[in-house]
Design an enzyme around this catalytic site. Sequence first.
Site, mmCIF file in Angstrom:
data_model
loop_
_atom_site.group_PDB
_atom_site.id
_atom_site.type_symbol
_atom_site.label_atom_id
_atom_site.label_comp_id
_atom_site.label_asym_id
_atom_site.label_seq_id
_atom_site.Cartn_x
_atom_site.Cartn_y
_atom_site.Cartn_z
ATOM 1 N N ASP A 178 3.705 -0.910 -2.591
ATOM 2 C CA ASP A 178 4.918 -1.672 -2.892
ATOM 3 C C ASP A 178 5.305 -1.567 -4.358
ATOM 4 O O ASP A 178 6.483 -1.517 -4.686
ATOM 5 C CB ASP A 178 4.740 -3.140 -2.482
ATOM 6 C CG ASP A 178 4.961 -3.319 -0.997
ATOM 7 O OD1 ASP A 178 5.948 -2.770 -0.486
ATOM 8 O OD2 ASP A 178 4.135 -3.977 -0.343
ATOM 9 N N CYS A 197 -5.536 -1.368 -4.143
ATOM 10 C CA CYS A 197 -5.700 -1.276 -2.689
ATOM 11 C C CYS A 197 -4.541 -0.551 -2.024
ATOM 12 O O CYS A 197 -4.487 -0.461 -0.813
ATOM 13 C CB CYS A 197 -5.912 -2.654 -2.068
ATOM 14 S SG CYS A 197 -4.483 -3.730 -2.236
ATOM 15 N N GLU A 207 2.148 -6.289 -6.992
ATOM 16 C CA GLU A 207 2.901 -5.227 -6.312
ATOM 17 C C GLU A 207 4.402 -5.370 -6.518
ATOM 18 O O GLU A 207 5.194 -4.616 -5.957
ATOM 19 C CB GLU A 207 2.546 -5.176 -4.824
ATOM 20 C CG GLU A 207 2.590 -6.504 -4.114
ATOM 21 C CD GLU A 207 2.111 -6.429 -2.664
ATOM 22 O OE1 GLU A 207 1.982 -5.328 -2.106
ATOM 23 O OE2 GLU A 207 1.875 -7.500 -2.081
ATOM 24 N N HIS A 215 3.787 1.639 7.629
ATOM 25 C CA HIS A 215 2.634 0.903 8.144
ATOM 26 C C HIS A 215 1.950 1.600 9.304
ATOM 27 O O HIS A 215 0.753 1.436 9.503
ATOM 28 C CB HIS A 215 3.015 -0.540 8.439
ATOM 29 C CG HIS A 215 3.061 -1.317 7.161
ATOM 30 N ND1 HIS A 215 1.920 -1.763 6.535
ATOM 31 C CD2 HIS A 215 4.082 -1.611 6.342
ATOM 32 C CE1 HIS A 215 2.235 -2.329 5.396
ATOM 33 N NE2 HIS A 215 3.551 -2.255 5.251
HETATM 34 C C1 PEP Z 1 0.492 -2.225 -1.117
HETATM 35 O O1 PEP Z 1 1.647 -2.609 -1.158
HETATM 36 O O2 PEP Z 1 0.034 -1.328 -1.850
HETATM 37 C C2 PEP Z 1 -0.443 -2.814 -0.153
HETATM 38 C C3 PEP Z 1 -1.715 -2.525 -0.173
HETATM 39 O O3 PEP Z 1 0.084 -3.630 0.794
HETATM 40 P P1 PEP Z 1 0.836 -3.099 2.102
HETATM 41 O O4 PEP Z 1 0.722 -1.610 2.124
HETATM 42 O O5 PEP Z 1 0.162 -3.735 3.263
HETATM 43 O O6 PEP Z 1 2.212 -3.580 1.854
HETATM 44 MG MG MG Z 2 2.214 -4.477 -0.144
#
Ligand code: PEP
Ligand code: MG
Length: 590
Positions: free
Chosen positions: A461, A508, A437, A193
């Site tokens: 994920d 995304c 995901e 993150h």
């Molecule tokens: C993902 O898991 O691809 C996503 C966009 O969510 P995050 O990266 O915030 O877990």
């Molecule tokens: Mg995610």
Amino acid sequence: MLTLAGLATARGLASGPVYLYRGDEEIPVSEYVIPVGREGDEFMRLKKARADVGRDLETLIGVLSERSQDGQDAKVFEGHLMILEDPILKKEVDKLVVENRINAEAAVKKGIDKFRKQFQRMNDEYFRERVRDLDDVERRLLRALTGFTRSNHLELSSPCIIVADDLTPSETVQLPRDKVLGFATNGGSTTSHVALLARAMGIPCVTGLGFVTQKVKPGALVLLDGNAGTITVNPDERTIADFAELVRKQHESEAALNDGKPAGTLKDGGEVKIFANVHPGVPFGALKDMGARGIGLYRSEYLWLNGEKEPDEETQFEAYKAAAEYVRNLSPDAHVTIRALDIGGDKTVRGITVKENNPFLGNRSIRYLLSDKDVFRRQLRAILRASAFGKIEIMYPMVSCVEEMQEAAVVMEEVKRELDAEGIRYDRNVPVGAMIEVPAAAINARAIAKYCKFFSIGTNDLIQYTMAADRSNDEVAHLYQPTHPAVLTLMRHIIRVANELKLPVSVCGESASDPIVGVLWASMGTDVLSMSATYIPLMSKILRRLTRRDLDEYKELAMSMQNGETGSEILEACRKWMESKIPDLEALLI
Ligand code: PEP
Ligand code: MG
């Protein structure tokens, strides 16, 4: 001069002085007596913390032994492991817990303190040096026992490159954007993150450097190349001049893109829609300039990570409203997709997330919201109220089964009735979707679709859970393969279901911004690629060199390779295909 190679985590070039963030602040510990009969449990807690720390140290030693020629780096941590397992120290601390019934953290502090004093009294330089190692082991144990994360005590007075062991998402998001030129960290991976935040903030970042905090001095000049994944400490004049030339070329290539056509335009005039991923707390500023047509992922949890507690309904409402109003001037059909609170995993919030053995498989995201419906209701109220001010979509993170969508729909209806009764305006038809995901949701996409107006695929994920490979652990990065046949099979299935049902589908996850992989998702039939804004120009450059027919050809190629080939063979074939269409691909990627 010293050049270190790590992972190219967030694109961009930066040069500036080092701000060394060692994070060795005191961890507050209180001492209390364990009730009679509970000392066994306390002892087990201590043992588990020791095992966790031991495992972390062993991993670190493994990585460092592979990377450094002389193994010196790993030796420091081997010393820490020896301290951790020292029988005399262990006995001392265990006795405090089991016989004196003192809580584990206080026992660790007392036990180590005794050793520290002995070492400090010694005349021998070697032993006095070992005090720092004792401090390090103590800090690791106390962190494991208390779940302590550093408070935000980074005070930056002038622009700098932050060099740290690692940074938590909340530490990163609270940094003043105008003072941070770049990040360089020992640990981390490309989809951790912190990495995503650095991308969203447009800050170049290199992670996985192994030992950088030990190798640089505060104030030293660093050249950081987030495209190549390298940093150069104390560069000579020649290297500084070469770097300046690289910066000039990058500016030139960005300027060349400014031909007035929207981002995502194909060579034949077709289009792949490109949206941006945003973190509240990071200014939206450059989204329009970068060419974003909307916001495809609004990571609402950063409103929680910014502070220590849940933001109240008004604070949330103002933030969502600002996003809804902002997107109105991005494009006529623009919307912001607000993701409901996605905490858990590596996104911890004090007072909400609890310590779990397997946080990535625990009570996170939609599971958490359904287990604490007051928090969920307050968030839905705020989002719905904001929907009166601009086009909003809502999506639920980490959906695994239909029941979660059903239960969430009941809460949504309750909240709508509440708002109706209060006479508050909102968009009654606000589209609700699911993030796909979790492999179970991907496989069961057709059933989940019944409760959705759209899908958004979270590949960060989805890949992690499909491959059972922690997205933030560079030890298993070789397994984290976006083009693994299993991942491709799931992606094809989700996209096919969505296309058949005429359900808009976007990606995304960070793979959407990868020139090879993101284009593959687009070729397979996704409607939107949503990515960190700083990656939009690169994706635009690539798409401008391809036609819709090229994309069809690309999809055929990937699909024909699904049976039999490995993830890396597929990736290689994709790269070769891309190079056949765009001969100067390598140059574009710089
Ligand atoms: C993902 O898991 O691809 C996503 C966009 O969510 P995050 O990266 O915030 O877990
Ligand atoms: Mg995610």
